[in-house]
Design an enzyme around this catalytic site. Sequence first.
Site, PDB file in Angstrom:
ATOM      1  N   GLY A  10      60.285  41.933  37.687  1.00  0.00           N
ATOM      2  CA  GLY A  10      60.087  41.186  36.883  1.00  0.00           C
ATOM      3  C   GLY A  10      60.304  39.345  37.779  1.00  0.00           C
ATOM      4  N   GLY A  12      59.782  36.565  35.300  1.00  0.00           N
ATOM      5  CA  GLY A  12      59.521  35.938  34.055  1.00  0.00           C
ATOM      6  C   GLY A  12      60.612  34.797  33.932  1.00  0.00           C
ATOM      7  CG  ASN A  37      55.892  38.425  39.010  1.00  0.00           C
ATOM      8  OD1 ASN A  37      57.174  39.071  38.181  1.00  0.00           O
ATOM      9  ND2 ASN A  37      55.293  37.800  39.256  1.00  0.00           N
ATOM     10  CE  LYS A  38      51.325  43.198  36.958  1.00  0.00           C
ATOM     11  NZ  LYS A  38      50.421  44.093  35.742  1.00  0.00           N
ATOM     12  CD  GLU A 170      53.967  28.364  19.517  1.00  0.00           C
ATOM     13  OE1 GLU A 170      53.767  29.696  20.479  1.00  0.00           O
ATOM     14  OE2 GLU A 170      54.735  27.882  19.501  1.00  0.00           O
ATOM     15  CB  ALA A 318      60.958  32.253  26.607  1.00  0.00           C
ATOM     16  CD  GLN A 319      66.411  30.176  21.200  1.00  0.00           C
ATOM     17  OE1 GLN A 319      67.545  29.641  20.882  1.00  0.00           O
ATOM     18  NE2 GLN A 319      66.069  30.932  20.786  1.00  0.00           N
TER      19      GLN A 319
END
Length: 405
Positions: A10, A12, A37-38, A170, A318-319
Amino acid sequence: MRKQKIVILGAGYGGLMTATRLQKTVGANEADIVLVNKNEYHYETTWLHEASAGTLHHDRVRYDIKTVIDQNKVDFIKDTAVEVKTDEKKVILENGEIDYDYLVVALGGESETFGIKGLKEYAFSIVNVNSARQIREHIEYQFATYNTEEDKKDERLTIVVGGAGFTGIEFLGELGNRIPELCREYDVDFNKVKIICVEAAPMVLPGFDPELVEYAVSHLEKKGVEFRIGTAIKECTTEGIIVGKGEEEVEEIKAGTVIWAAGVRGNSLIEKSGFEAMRGRVKVQPDLRVPGHDNIFIIGDCSLIINEEINRPYPPTAQIAMQQGETCTRNLVSLIRNKTELETFKPDIKGTVCSLGEDDAIGVAFGKKMVGSKASFMKKMVDNRALYMIGGPSLVLKKGKFNIL
Ligand code: FAD
Ligand code: NAD
């Protein structure tokens, strides 16, 4: 001594943070580093609501992974991980397999539909570049066909967002700016458009600061959003959704677009590989390793860590994924250098900022509440910081948000 092989699944926030930190720390003679990663690109998951609404082009939210990794140190493989065979220290990929000495699983989250009928088939979820592109196209198509097709005419202009968590809010913020543009583009009367947000909990953004929530609700209502609070989606059909308040009141809302933003889970590879998990998330040890697997780290949305102060899991963000990437790197370096003492992961939560379109936001940062342009500025700084942490100033210059009010 044989060189150790570290495989990261991954690219990300968690995976790229680990790969870019490892390439700075580990000598070429110490370990081989492989990143799988894909896609050839990384996407900013935290910007996907913008690409989904069509307020930001999907190419703005992604960049080529090879621009941030040192290919002399990290071997990048574009492939999809299917399963981890822990007994054989091997990962099965769609197009082959790869063995490892140390493994980092950072495959992110997936949409959780809680078994609600019809959601997988008929609702969209904001999960990656492909789904974002599809949502944008679908909504635009509804507007483009409003004046040409008589069938289900009014439903075409009804958009339902399931869940008023941060993702739902959001996305609604972006829609608030995008819908007037679409109305102008396709000669559609704005008053015919319905944007309905259905939230099961008794409030929008459950658990968040009530004053900030009130600001967000009032801002979104002014942009045309109708909130149905304390109302749960029970089913999704080709016609729209069935909602209910408690057991009795059941109502159908006809809609041409249903966005399910009401739950996330860890990657399905986790369960497929036999890791003990809760909704695809593994409760990792304080050093981020999997209990019983001293050579496997799980970070980001596939991991579960408990906030001891409230005895509840930290929300997947994400943090946290990025901070875990840093701790994971230091622990991997210790292991390959034969040090036995590993670092305990301690999240350092700097705050939460929720955008309400590109020009407004609410948030708490460094203990201070903020709204409006100040909060919006802070949100862009947070977005730019994530780019900086992984790709340095050049990535910020290429992809950063500088449309500051
Ligand atoms: P990700 O960053 O999602 O990366 C996973 C990577 O794995 C991707 O590159 C994917 O392509 C790859 N992958 C997946 N499956 C496979 C496979 N089988 N094989 C190979 N590769 C695979 N958090 C915040 O802190 N702040 C925010 O403002 C915020 N905003 C958000 C807005 C939205 C719309 C959403 C949906 C989430 C938001 N979050 C935010 C949450 C945050 O995005 C996630 O917590 C974060 O992305 C998790 O990071 P990760 O490294 O675990 O996974
Ligand atoms: P979430 O789980 O935080 O929120 C989902 C919402 O859906 C909840 O309010 C829940 O009550 C509601 N819900 C659940 N079932 C429902 C049903 N059947 N019908 C109607 N409503 C229902 O999910 P999310 O908003 O996707 O966020 C996922 C993670 O990403 C969280 O950790 C969040 O903190 C993070 N995130 C952060 C930001 C930010 O910091 N700006 C933005 C987006 C996401």
